[in-house]
Design a protein around this motif. Structure first.
Motif, PDB file in Angstrom:
ATOM      1  N   ALA A 145     -10.876  71.891 -53.170  1.00  0.00           N
ATOM      2  CA  ALA A 145     -11.404  70.629 -53.686  1.00  0.00           C
ATOM      3  C   ALA A 145     -12.701  70.903 -54.442  1.00  0.00           C
ATOM      4  O   ALA A 145     -13.472  71.794 -54.057  1.00  0.00           O
ATOM      5  CB  ALA A 145     -11.672  69.656 -52.539  1.00  0.00           C
ATOM      6  N   PRO A 146     -12.991  70.176 -55.523  1.00  0.00           N
ATOM      7  CA  PRO A 146     -14.172  70.451 -56.351  1.00  0.00           C
ATOM      8  C   PRO A 146     -15.497  70.459 -55.594  1.00  0.00           C
ATOM      9  O   PRO A 146     -16.404  71.217 -55.928  1.00  0.00           O
ATOM     10  CB  PRO A 146     -14.134  69.315 -57.385  1.00  0.00           C
ATOM     11  CG  PRO A 146     -12.706  68.905 -57.449  1.00  0.00           C
ATOM     12  CD  PRO A 146     -12.185  69.069 -56.059  1.00  0.00           C
ATOM     13  N   ASP A 147     -15.617  69.612 -54.567  1.00  0.00           N
ATOM     14  CA  ASP A 147     -16.891  69.533 -53.848  1.00  0.00           C
ATOM     15  C   ASP A 147     -16.883  70.309 -52.532  1.00  0.00           C
ATOM     16  O   ASP A 147     -17.814  70.193 -51.734  1.00  0.00           O
ATOM     17  CB  ASP A 147     -17.259  68.070 -53.581  1.00  0.00           C
ATOM     18  CG  ASP A 147     -16.186  67.324 -52.783  1.00  0.00           C
ATOM     19  OD1 ASP A 147     -15.041  67.830 -52.706  1.00  0.00           O
ATOM     20  OD2 ASP A 147     -16.494  66.235 -52.262  1.00  0.00           O
ATOM     21  N   ALA A 148     -15.850  71.110 -52.306  1.00  0.00           N
ATOM     22  CA  ALA A 148     -15.781  71.929 -51.093  1.00  0.00           C
ATOM     23  C   ALA A 148     -16.377  73.311 -51.360  1.00  0.00           C
ATOM     24  O   ALA A 148     -16.356  73.789 -52.494  1.00  0.00           O
ATOM     25  CB  ALA A 148     -14.332  72.068 -50.633  1.00  0.00           C
ATOM     26  N   PRO A 149     -16.931  73.963 -50.338  1.00  0.00           N
ATOM     27  CA  PRO A 149     -17.470  75.310 -50.543  1.00  0.00           C
ATOM     28  C   PRO A 149     -16.378  76.275 -51.004  1.00  0.00           C
ATOM     29  O   PRO A 149     -15.203  76.109 -50.667  1.00  0.00           O
ATOM     30  CB  PRO A 149     -17.985  75.698 -49.152  1.00  0.00           C
ATOM     31  CG  PRO A 149     -18.150  74.422 -48.410  1.00  0.00           C
ATOM     32  CD  PRO A 149     -17.097  73.506 -48.941  1.00  0.00           C
TER      33      PRO A 149
ATOM     34  N   PRO B  42     -24.610  69.718 -43.424  1.00  0.00           N
ATOM     35  CA  PRO B  42     -23.146  69.630 -43.387  1.00  0.00           C
ATOM     36  C   PRO B  42     -22.538  69.607 -44.787  1.00  0.00           C
ATOM     37  O   PRO B  42     -23.107  69.043 -45.721  1.00  0.00           O
ATOM     38  CB  PRO B  42     -22.893  68.312 -42.643  1.00  0.00           C
ATOM     39  CG  PRO B  42     -24.106  68.148 -41.779  1.00  0.00           C
ATOM     40  CD  PRO B  42     -25.240  68.663 -42.607  1.00  0.00           C
ATOM     41  N   ALA B  43     -21.406  70.267 -44.937  1.00  0.00           N
ATOM     42  CA  ALA B  43     -20.686  70.313 -46.208  1.00  0.00           C
ATOM     43  C   ALA B  43     -19.424  69.472 -46.084  1.00  0.00           C
ATOM     44  O   ALA B  43     -19.071  68.999 -44.999  1.00  0.00           O
ATOM     45  CB  ALA B  43     -20.329  71.750 -46.552  1.00  0.00           C
ATOM     46  N   ASN B  44     -18.733  69.298 -47.195  1.00  0.00           N
ATOM     47  CA  ASN B  44     -17.461  68.580 -47.180  1.00  0.00           C
ATOM     48  C   ASN B  44     -16.346  69.563 -46.840  1.00  0.00           C
ATOM     49  O   ASN B  44     -15.856  70.293 -47.699  1.00  0.00           O
ATOM     50  CB  ASN B  44     -17.192  67.925 -48.529  1.00  0.00           C
ATOM     51  CG  ASN B  44     -15.827  67.237 -48.558  1.00  0.00           C
ATOM     52  OD1 ASN B  44     -15.244  66.961 -47.505  1.00  0.00           O
ATOM     53  ND2 ASN B  44     -15.310  66.976 -49.749  1.00  0.00           N
ATOM     54  N   LEU B  45     -15.959  69.592 -45.576  1.00  0.00           N
ATOM     55  CA  LEU B  45     -14.861  70.455 -45.141  1.00  0.00           C
ATOM     56  C   LEU B  45     -13.639  69.634 -44.737  1.00  0.00           C
ATOM     57  O   LEU B  45     -12.787  70.095 -43.988  1.00  0.00           O
ATOM     58  CB  LEU B  45     -15.315  71.326 -43.967  1.00  0.00           C
ATOM     59  CG  LEU B  45     -16.484  72.295 -44.218  1.00  0.00           C
ATOM     60  CD1 LEU B  45     -16.749  73.134 -42.966  1.00  0.00           C
ATOM     61  CD2 LEU B  45     -16.217  73.196 -45.406  1.00  0.00           C
ATOM     62  N   SER B  46     -13.547  68.423 -45.260  1.00  0.00           N
ATOM     63  CA  SER B  46     -12.484  67.499 -44.847  1.00  0.00           C
ATOM     64  C   SER B  46     -11.088  67.997 -45.186  1.00  0.00           C
ATOM     65  O   SER B  46     -10.104  67.541 -44.588  1.00  0.00           O
ATOM     66  CB  SER B  46     -12.707  66.125 -45.487  1.00  0.00           C
ATOM     67  OG  SER B  46     -12.683  66.233 -46.899  1.00  0.00           O
ATOM     68  N   THR B  47     -10.987  68.941 -46.139  1.00  0.00           N
ATOM     69  CA  THR B  47      -9.680  69.512 -46.465  1.00  0.00           C
ATOM     70  C   THR B  47      -9.633  71.009 -46.143  1.00  0.00           C
ATOM     71  O   THR B  47      -8.721  71.708 -46.590  1.00  0.00           O
ATOM     72  CB  THR B  47      -9.363  69.313 -47.963  1.00  0.00           C
ATOM     73  OG1 THR B  47     -10.351  69.986 -48.756  1.00  0.00           O
ATOM     74  CG2 THR B  47      -9.357  67.829 -48.334  1.00  0.00           C
TER      75      THR B  47
ATOM     76  N   VAL C 246      -6.684  79.536 -45.482  1.00  0.00           N
ATOM     77  CA  VAL C 246      -7.886  79.656 -44.666  1.00  0.00           C
ATOM     78  C   VAL C 246      -9.065  79.614 -45.629  1.00  0.00           C
ATOM     79  O   VAL C 246      -9.189  80.462 -46.509  1.00  0.00           O
ATOM     80  CB  VAL C 246      -7.913  80.969 -43.853  1.00  0.00           C
ATOM     81  CG1 VAL C 246      -9.259  81.133 -43.145  1.00  0.00           C
ATOM     82  CG2 VAL C 246      -6.773  81.000 -42.839  1.00  0.00           C
ATOM     83  N   ASP C 247      -9.918  78.605 -45.485  1.00  0.00           N
ATOM     84  CA  ASP C 247     -11.034  78.422 -46.411  1.00  0.00           C
ATOM     85  C   ASP C 247     -12.274  79.206 -46.006  1.00  0.00           C
ATOM     86  O   ASP C 247     -13.008  79.695 -46.853  1.00  0.00           O
ATOM     87  CB  ASP C 247     -11.384  76.927 -46.502  1.00  0.00           C
ATOM     88  CG  ASP C 247     -10.223  76.093 -47.015  1.00  0.00           C
ATOM     89  OD1 ASP C 247     -10.182  75.813 -48.219  1.00  0.00           O
ATOM     90  OD2 ASP C 247      -9.357  75.738 -46.196  1.00  0.00           O
ATOM     91  N   ILE C 248     -12.508  79.296 -44.710  1.00  0.00           N
ATOM     92  CA  ILE C 248     -13.660  80.034 -44.188  1.00  0.00           C
ATOM     93  C   ILE C 248     -13.192  80.874 -43.009  1.00  0.00           C
ATOM     94  O   ILE C 248     -12.617  80.349 -42.056  1.00  0.00           O
ATOM     95  CB  ILE C 248     -14.789  79.086 -43.738  1.00  0.00           C
ATOM     96  CG1 ILE C 248     -15.352  78.300 -44.925  1.00  0.00           C
ATOM     97  CG2 ILE C 248     -15.904  79.867 -43.040  1.00  0.00           C
ATOM     98  CD1 ILE C 248     -16.364  77.230 -44.530  1.00  0.00           C
ATOM     99  N   ALA C 249     -13.433  82.180 -43.094  1.00  0.00           N
ATOM    100  CA  ALA C 249     -13.088  83.070 -41.987  1.00  0.00           C
ATOM    101  C   ALA C 249     -14.362  83.766 -41.517  1.00  0.00           C
ATOM    102  O   ALA C 249     -15.032  84.440 -42.302  1.00  0.00           O
ATOM    103  CB  ALA C 249     -12.051  84.099 -42.424  1.00  0.00           C
ATOM    104  N   ILE C 250     -14.690  83.578 -40.252  1.00  0.00           N
ATOM    105  CA  ILE C 250     -15.874  84.203 -39.651  1.00  0.00           C
ATOM    106  C   ILE C 250     -15.394  85.232 -38.635  1.00  0.00           C
ATOM    107  O   ILE C 250     -14.833  84.876 -37.592  1.00  0.00           O
ATOM    108  CB  ILE C 250     -16.769  83.146 -38.967  1.00  0.00           C
ATOM    109  CG1 ILE C 250     -17.267  82.126 -39.998  1.00  0.00           C
ATOM    110  CG2 ILE C 250     -17.937  83.816 -38.260  1.00  0.00           C
ATOM    111  CD1 ILE C 250     -17.983  80.942 -39.394  1.00  0.00           C
TER     112      ILE C 250
END
Length: 327
Positions: free
Chosen positions: A152-156, A16-21, A101-105
Motif C-alpha cells: 500500500a502507498p502509505d505502508a512501510p 505507529p505506522a499503517n500496518l493495516s494490510t 511477509v511485509d516485515i520479518a524480524i
C-alpha cells in the motif's frame, strides 16, 4: 566508555505506522525481546502477526499475554520454528509459501557458553545465531518480494531485520584469517571451540551476512538491516555458570536496558529506518559503524568469504533455496 554511554541513551518512542494490510513475522517471539517487539508492533495494528517459536505451548501463552494489546483487526498466528534444525526452518518457510511477509524480524538466538551440537552436526550457537537465520532469510525473500509488489502507498517498505549485538565489537574471531573453505569448519571443531568468544563471533558473522545479502538485494524492494537492542534485562545469558553467572546478573541489574526499550531499537530498524539503513548496523536507533575489521578492504574480503562458505554449506546439505546461489 561508549558502552556505558549507549546503555543510558534515551531511546525514542516509535510512532505507529499503517500496518493495516501488513503481515509481520517475529522469530523467538514468546519471551524477552521478541515478545516485547510483538507488543510494540501491535500498536500499529498489523493485519497479521506471526509468532515463530520453538515451543508451541509457550507461543500460545504469549498470544494470551498479548491479547490485551491486540486490536480486533489483528490476527495472531503461532508457528513452530527451531533454528537449530534446517528441516524445521524449511518446514516453517514451506508453511508460508505463497503468502506475503511485509516485515520479518529475525530475533531468536542463543548464548550457550559451552560446546554443543545440533542434529544437523553444527556447533549450536553457530547454527542458531548464523546458519539458521541465513537460511531463513533466503527462504523468506519470495514472501518479502510478494509484499513489495503489493505494498500500500502509505505502508512501510518491506523490511528484513536481523537482531544484532554491540558485543560483536569484542569478537576476537581469529578464524577470519583462514583461507576460504576453512573458516566455518574451524568454528565447528570442538577442539578449537572458545566459549568466551563464540557469541560475539556469531554476531560478527551475522552482520557480514546482512551486508552481503543487502548488497545482492535492492533497497528499492526490501530494506535489510541489523538493529542492536543493547544489553537488556533478558534471559539470553541463562547458560552462564560459576562467577560469570553472578557477574552477568549483577551487571544486568545495574546497567541492563529495559526490554521495552530494546524492542523499540529493533522496531526502529524494522519499521522506521529506510534505505539509509540498508546493509547497515544500527544502535541506539541510529546507523552506526560496525567493528573496524568488518569494514573496508578486510571487511569486504571476510564478507565475501562468509557468504561463499555459508552458501557452499547449504548446497552440501541440500537445503540451498533455488536461485539463491545466483543472487
Amino acid at each position: 566508555m561508549d558502552f556505558f554511554k549507549a546503555q543510558f541513551t534515551k531511546i525514542p518512542q516509535i510512532t505507529p505506522a499503517n500496518l493495516s494490510t501488513s503481515t509481520v513475522l517475529i522469530t523467538g517471539a514468546n519471551a524477552g525481546l521478541g515478545l516485547e517487539a510483538a507488543r510494540e508492533i501491535l500498536k500499529s495494528k498489523p493485519q497479521r502477526l506471526i509468532l515463530a517459536v520453538r515451543n508451541l505451548e509457550r507461543g500460545q501463552a504469549a498470544v494470551k499475554e498479548l491479547s490485551s494489546a491486540k486490536h480486533a483487526s489483528t490476527q495472531i498466528d503461532v508457528r513452530q520454528l527451531d533454528q537449530a534444525s534446517f528441516a524445521s526452518i524449511k518446514a516453517f518457510a514451506d508453511g508460508l509459501s505463497g503468502q506475503k511477509v511485509d516485515i520479518a524480524i529475525l530475533n531468536a538466538g542463543s548464548w550457550s557458553f559451552k560446546w554443543g551440537q545440533t542434529t544437523d552436526g553444527y556447533e549450536s550457537d553457530l547454527q542458531v545465531n548464523v546458519l539458521g537465520p541465513a537460511l531463513l532469510s533466503l527462504l523468506l525473500l519470495p514472501n518479502l518480494r510478494q509484499a513489495a509488489a503489493s505494498r500500500a502507498p502509505d505502508a512501510p517498505k518491506p523490511h528484513l531485520s536481523f537482531v544484532s549485538s554491540g558485543l560483536h565489537e569484542m569478537a576476537k574471531f581469529p578464524e577470519r584469517s583462514l583461507p576460504t573453505g576453512q573458516m566455518l569448519a574451524a568454528l565447528n571443531e570442538q577442539a578449537k571451540y572458545n566459549g568466551q568468544d563464540r557469541y560475539q563471533t556469531s554476531k560478527v558473522l551475522g552482520l557480514l551476512w546482512v551486508k552481503e545479502l543487502a548488497k545482492k538485494t535492492s533497497s528499492d524492494e526490501i530494506i535489510i538491516n541489523a538493529p542492536n537492542p543493547g544489553f537488556c534485562k533478558t534471559n539470553l545469558m541463562h547458560g552462564s555458570t560459576g562467577i560469570m553467572k553472578y557477574l552477568t546478573k549483577g551487571f544486568g541489574m545495574a546497567l541492563g536496558r529495559a526490554p521495552a526499550d530494546g524492542a523499540k531499537c529493533i522496531l526502529d530498524g524494522a519499521m522506521v529506518k529506510g534505505a539509509e539503513s540498508h546493509g547497515r548496523y544500527l544502535s541506539e536507533a541510529a546507523v552506526k559503524d560496525e567493528v573496524a575489521f568488518a569494514r573496508g578492504a578486510e571487511g569486504a574480503e571476510i564478507q565475501q568469504k562468509t557468504w561463499n562458505e555459508i552458501i557452499a554449506l547449504f548446497k552440501k546439505d541440500g537445503v540451498l533455496p533455488k536461485g539463491a546461489e545466483h543472487l
